[in-house]
Design a protein around this motif. Structure first.
Motif, PDB file in Angstrom:
ATOM      1  N   THR A 258       0.799  -1.227   0.000  1.00  0.00           N
ATOM      2  CA  THR A 258       0.000   0.000   0.000  1.00  0.00           C
ATOM      3  C   THR A 258       0.826   1.270   0.000  1.00  0.00           C
ATOM      4  OG1 THR A 258      -0.123   0.138   2.423  1.00  0.00           O
ATOM      5  CG2 THR A 258      -1.852  -1.149   1.274  1.00  0.00           C
ATOM      6  N   GLY A 259       2.053   1.196   0.504  1.00  0.00           N
ATOM      7  CA  GLY A 259       2.878   2.391   0.615  1.00  0.00           C
ATOM      8  C   GLY A 259       2.497   3.283   1.793  1.00  0.00           C
ATOM      9  N   GLU A 260       1.515   2.843   2.601  1.00  0.00           N
ATOM     10  CA  GLU A 260       1.157   3.599   3.802  1.00  0.00           C
ATOM     11  C   GLU A 260       2.362   3.646   4.743  1.00  0.00           C
ATOM     12  OE1 GLU A 260      -2.452   2.821   6.059  1.00  0.00           O
ATOM     13  OE2 GLU A 260      -3.260   1.800   4.293  1.00  0.00           O
ATOM     14  N   GLU A 261       2.405   4.653   5.563  1.00  0.00           N
ATOM     15  CA  GLU A 261       3.464   4.751   6.576  1.00  0.00           C
ATOM     16  C   GLU A 261       3.278   3.607   7.570  1.00  0.00           C
ATOM     17  OE1 GLU A 261       5.090   5.849  10.307  1.00  0.00           O
ATOM     18  OE2 GLU A 261       3.118   6.742   9.975  1.00  0.00           O
ATOM     19  N   LEU A 262       4.359   2.911   7.929  1.00  0.00           N
ATOM     20  CA  LEU A 262       4.269   1.723   8.773  1.00  0.00           C
ATOM     21  C   LEU A 262       3.645   2.039  10.126  1.00  0.00           C
ATOM     22  CD1 LEU A 262       4.756  -1.279   9.181  1.00  0.00           C
ATOM     23  CD2 LEU A 262       7.084  -0.714   9.941  1.00  0.00           C
ATOM     24  N   GLY A 263       3.986   3.156  10.727  1.00  0.00           N
ATOM     25  CA  GLY A 263       3.394   3.529  12.008  1.00  0.00           C
ATOM     26  C   GLY A 263       1.890   3.660  11.917  1.00  0.00           C
TER      27      GLY A 263
END
Length: 133
Positions: free
Chosen positions: A97-102
């Motif tokens: 997804t490329g979302e930020e891991l946090g």
């Protein structure tokens, strides 16, 4: 893998989860303080079978316990409420997804704590918005 980029370890995921938990609203944290947060690579085979998962990558997290609203209060409980965060499925989702891991970890954590409270999806979304940095 590109130079300088690494997949966070179990301990690093646990640290990110702790930071995410600490950023939740105080009342939410207080009610969830006894829930144990555990990070594992994948769900165990029993969980895979019970949840009828097509793949262990299908589950990012899991709440195991008795939701607050379903407790009878008639005595001392023997089981510990636990939230499992599954490292490899979350890392896979993060990469896809490329979302930020946090953000991914915070979302999964809030969702699983929500199961502890018996919250609706709308309630979970509102709490997640309040926890945004």
């Amino acid at each position: 893998m590109a130079s300088g980029i690494h997949a966070p370890s179990l301990d690093e995921i646990a640290a990110i989860a702790r930071q995410a938990f600490d950023a939740l609203p105080a009342g939410f944290r207080r009610l969830a303080r006894d829930v144990v947060i555990q990070v594992a690579e994948f769900p165990d085979e029993d969980t895979e079978r019970e949840m009828e998962l097509a793949s262990p990558f299908d589950l990012l997290g899991l709440y195991q316990g008795v939701p607050i609203g379903e407790r009878d209060g008639a005595g001392t409980r023997q089981d510990v409420d636990m939230i499992f965060l599954y490292r490899r499925p979350m890392l896979d989702y993060w990469c896809e997804t490329g979302e930020e891991l946090g953000h991914v970890i915070r979302h999964v954590l809030i969702h699983e704590i929500g199961h502890h409270f018996g919250l609706s999806d709308d309630d979970m979304e509102r709490i997640e918005e309040e926890a945004e940095p």
